[in-house]
Write a protein that holds these residues in place. Structure first.
Motif, PDB file in Angstrom:
ATOM      1  N   ALA A  23     -26.062  -7.446 -29.608  1.00  0.00           N
ATOM      2  CA  ALA A  23     -26.849  -6.249 -29.264  1.00  0.00           C
ATOM      3  C   ALA A  23     -27.158  -5.427 -30.510  1.00  0.00           C
ATOM      4  O   ALA A  23     -28.267  -4.898 -30.673  1.00  0.00           O
ATOM      5  CB  ALA A  23     -26.081  -5.400 -28.246  1.00  0.00           C
ATOM      6  N   ALA A  24     -26.186  -5.320 -31.433  1.00  0.00           N
ATOM      7  CA  ALA A  24     -26.396  -4.561 -32.662  1.00  0.00           C
ATOM      8  C   ALA A  24     -27.484  -5.206 -33.522  1.00  0.00           C
ATOM      9  O   ALA A  24     -28.343  -4.517 -34.082  1.00  0.00           O
ATOM     10  CB  ALA A  24     -25.084  -4.461 -33.444  1.00  0.00           C
ATOM     11  N   ILE A  25     -27.420  -6.554 -33.616  1.00  0.00           N
ATOM     12  CA  ILE A  25     -28.447  -7.262 -34.384  1.00  0.00           C
ATOM     13  C   ILE A  25     -29.819  -7.071 -33.755  1.00  0.00           C
ATOM     14  O   ILE A  25     -30.825  -6.836 -34.454  1.00  0.00           O
ATOM     15  CB  ILE A  25     -28.101  -8.760 -34.482  1.00  0.00           C
ATOM     16  CG1 ILE A  25     -26.819  -8.953 -35.301  1.00  0.00           C
ATOM     17  CG2 ILE A  25     -29.248  -9.545 -35.108  1.00  0.00           C
ATOM     18  CD1 ILE A  25     -26.316 -10.372 -35.314  1.00  0.00           C
ATOM     19  N   PHE A  26     -29.867  -7.152 -32.436  1.00  0.00           N
ATOM     20  CA  PHE A  26     -31.140  -6.954 -31.715  1.00  0.00           C
ATOM     21  C   PHE A  26     -31.672  -5.539 -31.951  1.00  0.00           C
ATOM     22  O   PHE A  26     -32.867  -5.348 -32.223  1.00  0.00           O
ATOM     23  CB  PHE A  26     -30.912  -7.209 -30.221  1.00  0.00           C
ATOM     24  CG  PHE A  26     -32.140  -7.012 -29.395  1.00  0.00           C
ATOM     25  CD1 PHE A  26     -33.142  -7.963 -29.353  1.00  0.00           C
ATOM     26  CD2 PHE A  26     -32.303  -5.842 -28.636  1.00  0.00           C
ATOM     27  CE1 PHE A  26     -34.286  -7.775 -28.592  1.00  0.00           C
ATOM     28  CE2 PHE A  26     -33.436  -5.644 -27.874  1.00  0.00           C
ATOM     29  CZ  PHE A  26     -34.434  -6.618 -27.852  1.00  0.00           C
ATOM     30  N   ILE A  27     -30.782  -4.537 -31.879  1.00  0.00           N
ATOM     31  CA  ILE A  27     -31.191  -3.143 -32.112  1.00  0.00           C
ATOM     32  C   ILE A  27     -31.685  -2.961 -33.545  1.00  0.00           C
ATOM     33  O   ILE A  27     -32.665  -2.253 -33.792  1.00  0.00           O
ATOM     34  CB  ILE A  27     -30.020  -2.187 -31.811  1.00  0.00           C
ATOM     35  CG1 ILE A  27     -29.714  -2.184 -30.312  1.00  0.00           C
ATOM     36  CG2 ILE A  27     -30.341  -0.769 -32.280  1.00  0.00           C
ATOM     37  CD1 ILE A  27     -28.477  -1.390 -29.938  1.00  0.00           C
ATOM     38  N   TRP A  33     -38.375  -2.617 -36.943  1.00  0.00           N
ATOM     39  CA  TRP A  33     -39.804  -2.793 -36.634  1.00  0.00           C
ATOM     40  C   TRP A  33     -40.433  -1.467 -36.205  1.00  0.00           C
ATOM     41  O   TRP A  33     -41.538  -1.119 -36.644  1.00  0.00           O
ATOM     42  CB  TRP A  33     -39.961  -3.847 -35.551  1.00  0.00           C
ATOM     43  CG  TRP A  33     -41.381  -4.106 -35.164  1.00  0.00           C
ATOM     44  CD1 TRP A  33     -42.297  -4.853 -35.818  1.00  0.00           C
ATOM     45  CD2 TRP A  33     -42.046  -3.582 -34.000  1.00  0.00           C
ATOM     46  NE1 TRP A  33     -43.496  -4.850 -35.155  1.00  0.00           N
ATOM     47  CE2 TRP A  33     -43.377  -4.067 -34.024  1.00  0.00           C
ATOM     48  CE3 TRP A  33     -41.653  -2.775 -32.946  1.00  0.00           C
ATOM     49  CZ2 TRP A  33     -44.299  -3.762 -33.039  1.00  0.00           C
ATOM     50  CZ3 TRP A  33     -42.569  -2.465 -31.959  1.00  0.00           C
ATOM     51  CH2 TRP A  33     -43.880  -2.955 -32.012  1.00  0.00           C
ATOM     52  N   LEU A  34     -39.704  -0.709 -35.361  1.00  0.00           N
ATOM     53  CA  LEU A  34     -40.219   0.582 -34.902  1.00  0.00           C
ATOM     54  C   LEU A  34     -40.321   1.586 -36.053  1.00  0.00           C
ATOM     55  O   LEU A  34     -41.264   2.378 -36.117  1.00  0.00           O
ATOM     56  CB  LEU A  34     -39.315   1.146 -33.793  1.00  0.00           C
ATOM     57  CG  LEU A  34     -39.351   0.405 -32.452  1.00  0.00           C
ATOM     58  CD1 LEU A  34     -38.315   0.992 -31.509  1.00  0.00           C
ATOM     59  CD2 LEU A  34     -40.747   0.482 -31.835  1.00  0.00           C
ATOM     60  N   LEU A  73     -26.390   4.834 -37.097  1.00  0.00           N
ATOM     61  CA  LEU A  73     -25.469   5.491 -36.166  1.00  0.00           C
ATOM     62  C   LEU A  73     -25.538   4.847 -34.779  1.00  0.00           C
ATOM     63  O   LEU A  73     -24.506   4.657 -34.110  1.00  0.00           O
ATOM     64  CB  LEU A  73     -25.794   6.983 -36.073  1.00  0.00           C
ATOM     65  CG  LEU A  73     -25.479   7.835 -37.307  1.00  0.00           C
ATOM     66  CD1 LEU A  73     -25.935   9.271 -37.097  1.00  0.00           C
ATOM     67  CD2 LEU A  73     -23.989   7.800 -37.609  1.00  0.00           C
ATOM     68  N   VAL A  74     -26.737   4.498 -34.338  1.00  0.00           N
ATOM     69  CA  VAL A  74     -26.888   3.841 -33.040  1.00  0.00           C
ATOM     70  C   VAL A  74     -26.204   2.475 -33.048  1.00  0.00           C
ATOM     71  O   VAL A  74     -25.508   2.092 -32.086  1.00  0.00           O
ATOM     72  CB  VAL A  74     -28.383   3.693 -32.677  1.00  0.00           C
ATOM     73  CG1 VAL A  74     -28.547   2.827 -31.430  1.00  0.00           C
ATOM     74  CG2 VAL A  74     -29.006   5.063 -32.458  1.00  0.00           C
ATOM     75  N   ILE A  75     -26.359   1.733 -34.145  1.00  0.00           N
ATOM     76  CA  ILE A  75     -25.749   0.404 -34.248  1.00  0.00           C
ATOM     77  C   ILE A  75     -24.229   0.522 -34.277  1.00  0.00           C
ATOM     78  O   ILE A  75     -23.512  -0.253 -33.610  1.00  0.00           O
ATOM     79  CB  ILE A  75     -26.267  -0.320 -35.499  1.00  0.00           C
ATOM     80  CG1 ILE A  75     -27.743  -0.676 -35.311  1.00  0.00           C
ATOM     81  CG2 ILE A  75     -25.451  -1.580 -35.777  1.00  0.00           C
ATOM     82  CD1 ILE A  75     -28.399  -1.251 -36.542  1.00  0.00           C
ATOM     83  N   LEU A  76     -23.707   1.489 -35.034  1.00  0.00           N
ATOM     84  CA  LEU A  76     -22.256   1.688 -35.077  1.00  0.00           C
ATOM     85  C   LEU A  76     -21.715   2.047 -33.694  1.00  0.00           C
ATOM     86  O   LEU A  76     -20.641   1.569 -33.291  1.00  0.00           O
ATOM     87  CB  LEU A  76     -21.903   2.779 -36.089  1.00  0.00           C
ATOM     88  CG  LEU A  76     -22.143   2.444 -37.568  1.00  0.00           C
ATOM     89  CD1 LEU A  76     -21.828   3.662 -38.439  1.00  0.00           C
ATOM     90  CD2 LEU A  76     -21.305   1.252 -38.000  1.00  0.00           C
ATOM     91  N   GLY A  77     -22.451   2.880 -32.966  1.00  0.00           N
ATOM     92  CA  GLY A  77     -22.034   3.216 -31.611  1.00  0.00           C
ATOM     93  C   GLY A  77     -22.051   2.008 -30.692  1.00  0.00           C
ATOM     94  O   GLY A  77     -21.177   1.841 -29.840  1.00  0.00           O
ATOM     95  N   THR A  78     -23.047   1.148 -30.871  1.00  0.00           N
ATOM     96  CA  THR A  78     -23.130  -0.078 -30.067  1.00  0.00           C
ATOM     97  C   THR A  78     -21.951  -1.005 -30.350  1.00  0.00           C
ATOM     98  O   THR A  78     -21.424  -1.672 -29.439  1.00  0.00           O
ATOM     99  CB  THR A  78     -24.450  -0.814 -30.373  1.00  0.00           C
ATOM    100  OG1 THR A  78     -25.539   0.055 -30.113  1.00  0.00           O
ATOM    101  CG2 THR A  78     -24.579  -2.068 -29.518  1.00  0.00           C
ATOM    102  N   LEU A  79     -21.496  -1.047 -31.592  1.00  0.00           N
ATOM    103  CA  LEU A  79     -20.350  -1.884 -31.957  1.00  0.00           C
ATOM    104  C   LEU A  79     -19.021  -1.275 -31.533  1.00  0.00           C
ATOM    105  O   LEU A  79     -17.974  -1.891 -31.728  1.00  0.00           O
ATOM    106  CB  LEU A  79     -20.348  -2.105 -33.470  1.00  0.00           C
ATOM    107  CG  LEU A  79     -21.512  -2.943 -34.027  1.00  0.00           C
ATOM    108  CD1 LEU A  79     -21.462  -2.968 -35.543  1.00  0.00           C
ATOM    109  CD2 LEU A  79     -21.472  -4.353 -33.468  1.00  0.00           C
TER     110      LEU A  79
END
Length: 270
Positions: A23-27, A33-34, A73-79
């Motif tokens: 999920a982190a890689i996907f995000i 891209w965004l 920060l979003v990726i760290l939260g996902t992990l």
């Protein structure tokens, strides 16, 4: 037996952490891209509004870093990593840096305002903060002027944006004002005719708006005539010097006296 334990733990980590990692890689992929799309849209908007190059680069870098920090920060939260303390450290660091660079931040804010609202631009002749000159460069923190005698003046953008600015290059026309004094024996109509002959003969003086000449003041030793003419802004100084010189010659030729201080010596005989 030890190998089996390691295999079991590895399997447990993969099962528990694998989906989060995917999920982190996907995000990260989607988020990157965004961010690129958002930066392209912001760049087009800045180009459309003709932002200064230096301001555009700075803002794009700043916005890009903000987007990346938010994405991290979003990726760290996902992990499953706690991000509250990390955000608090960033906030504290930002506050400390802001207090340490308070003056510089004021100059930065002034530079941003100058570049967005554009009260001045490169090539304008301005007067500000007790200095006058042609705008050479507008940077994020300072603005550089070149004086008529070829000196470089550097003005902090904070004080420049918060003070009065006289921009002599904004309007296409400028008015040149003169005051000429003649003796009280001179005729008013004759003097005005001479002055009109000078300004009407000058090719760089505009006739629309029309030149104006009026008796301004009955001074102690002279009749002071006010002369007002309009010129294109680039002709201001040439007309100023020409009219002064040509008026002196025209008044002399007409026999009209220009008063000047006299010193009278009185000798007392005993």
């Amino acid at each position: 037996m030890d190998i089996q334990i390691l295999i079991d733990k590895a399997y447990e980590v993969i099962v528990n952490f694998g989906p989060k990692l995917i999920a982190a890689i996907f995000i990260w992929i989607i988020g990157s891209w965004l961010v690129k799309k958002a930066l392209k849209a912001i760049t087009k908007l800045m180009d459309k509004r003709a932002y200064e190059v230096s301001l555009k680069k700075f803002l794009l870098n700043l916005i890009g870093w903000i987007f990346k920090i938010v994405l991290i920060l979003v990726i760290l939260g996902t992990l499953g990593i706690e991000t509250t303390s990390f955000a608090a450290v960033l906030a504290a660091a930002g506050l400390a840096i802001g207090l340490a660079l308070q003056g510089s931040l004021g100059n930065f804010a002034g530079g941003v305002l100058l570049m967005i609202f554009k009260p001045i631009k490169v090539g304008d002749f301005i007067e500000a903060q007790g200095e006058s000159g042609t705008v050479k460069e507008i940077e994020i923190f300072t603005t550089k002027l070149t004086t008529p005698d070829n000196k470089e003046i550097i003005i902090p953008n904070g004080s420049l944006s918060n003070g009065n600015i006289t921009n002599y290059s904004t309007e296409p026309l400028r008015r040149v004002d003169f005051v000429f004094g003649v003796g009280y024996d001179s005729g008013i109509k004759e003097t005005k005719d001479v002055l009109f002959s000078v300004v009407n003969a000058h090719e760089k003086i505009l006739q629309d708006p029309a030149p104006a000449i009026h008796l301004k003041e009955l001074a102690d030793s002279s009749l002071n005539f006010f002369v007002r003419v309009w010129v294109h802004k680039e002709d201001y100084w040439a007309v100023n010097f020409d009219v002064i010189e040509q008026t002196k010659e025209a008044l002399d030729a007409a026999g009209i006296e220009i008063p000047y201080p006299h010193q009278v010596e009185i000798q007392k005989q005993e």
